[in-house]
Write a protein that holds these residues in place. Structure first.
Motif, mmCIF file in Angstrom:
data_model
loop_
_atom_site.group_PDB
_atom_site.id
_atom_site.type_symbol
_atom_site.label_atom_id
_atom_site.label_comp_id
_atom_site.label_asym_id
_atom_site.label_seq_id
_atom_site.Cartn_x
_atom_site.Cartn_y
_atom_site.Cartn_z
ATOM 1 N N LYS A 197 48.396 -3.851 -38.291
ATOM 2 C CA LYS A 197 47.127 -3.623 -37.577
ATOM 3 C C LYS A 197 46.871 -4.605 -36.433
ATOM 4 O O LYS A 197 46.126 -4.293 -35.498
ATOM 5 N N SER A 226 50.091 1.501 -37.122
ATOM 6 C CA SER A 226 48.731 1.262 -36.641
ATOM 7 C C SER A 226 48.617 1.568 -35.158
ATOM 8 O O SER A 226 49.491 1.189 -34.364
ATOM 9 N N GLU A 274 45.468 1.395 -31.971
ATOM 10 C CA GLU A 274 44.420 0.423 -31.655
ATOM 11 C C GLU A 274 43.182 0.632 -32.511
ATOM 12 O O GLU A 274 42.365 -0.281 -32.656
ATOM 13 N N THR A 275 43.036 1.826 -33.101
ATOM 14 C CA THR A 275 41.816 2.138 -33.846
ATOM 15 C C THR A 275 42.051 2.656 -35.265
ATOM 16 O O THR A 275 41.115 2.736 -36.053
ATOM 17 N N GLN A 276 43.297 3.025 -35.612
ATOM 18 C CA GLN A 276 43.561 3.633 -36.905
ATOM 19 C C GLN A 276 44.791 3.014 -37.580
ATOM 20 O O GLN A 276 45.665 2.465 -36.903
#
Length: 209
Positions: free
Chosen positions: A166, A57, A59-61
């Motif tokens: 995540k 993960s 920060e966004t995906q």
């Protein structure tokens, strides 16, 4: 009767082709930090120990690398051994043994959130307990004993697995502040450096094991 379709609340990219792995690598190599977790088969459902999937993960995906299907994952190894990219694990000891045993991979630039939790004095250092304490995130226990060698994996399994990676970047930020408050950042640095420099070999079970 209408068929109920499971809708994932977390977007995740499943990587089970060489092309998909190459496309993800082009993104990973330009990032500074990644959260990582690994799901293995370790003589629970089948004989032998092997990596089934790797969750990664930013920060966004979120990505899940289907190691069992791909077999070879040189792009992932390259990222893990890149000292310019921080890799956040939780309880990395067994993961590192599996990576070294399966792919001769020694991870560089590590931050282990379990070690950080120990250094700030938490009594419960499991990832689920720490996520609930600091991020109010609950982890389901439904798939803790799941057979990650089964294909195809269900959307529920993919989402469960992604939860292990995540939140790690956010969790690291919180734990660093706690370490700073106790003047133990240097302790953390030393512990993670020790992990980098130690070759963790996988113990192969004997007949009696």
């Amino acid at each position: 009767m209408n068929k109920v379709i499971y809708k994932m609340s977390t977007k995740v990219t499943l990587i089970n082709t060489i092309k998909g792995l190459e496309e993800a690598y082009l993104i990973w190599k330009n990032l500074k930090i990644l959260g990582v977790d690994i799901e293995c088969e370790n003589n629970l459902h089948h004989y032998g120990a092997s990596i089934s999937i790797i969750q990664i993960s930013s920060e966004t995906q979120n990505w899940i690398v289907d190691v069992m299907t791909l077999g070879k994952i040189p792009q992932v190894v390259s990222i893990f051994e890149n000292p310019k990219i921080i890799k956040i694990f939780h309880g990395s000891d067994f993961d590192f043994r599996m990576l070294y045993s399966g792919f001769n991979c020694k991870v560089k630039n590590i931050f282990d959130t379990q070690i950080a939790a120990q250094l700030i004095g938490l009594s419960e250092i499991g990832l689920g307990a720490i996520l609930e304490k600091y991020l109010n995130v609950s982890k389901e226990e439904k798939f803790q004993m799941a057979d990650w060698t089964k294909r195809p994996m269900t959307p529920e399994m993919l989402e469960y697995a992604t939860k292990d990676s995540k939140y790690l970047i956010t969790l690291r930020q919180i734990l660093i502040k706690k370490l700073e408050e106790k003047n133990r950042v240097e302790w953390m640095t030393q512990e993670c450096k020790y992990l980098e420099e130690t070759t963790l070999k996988l113990h192969e079970p004997s007949f009696w094991d």
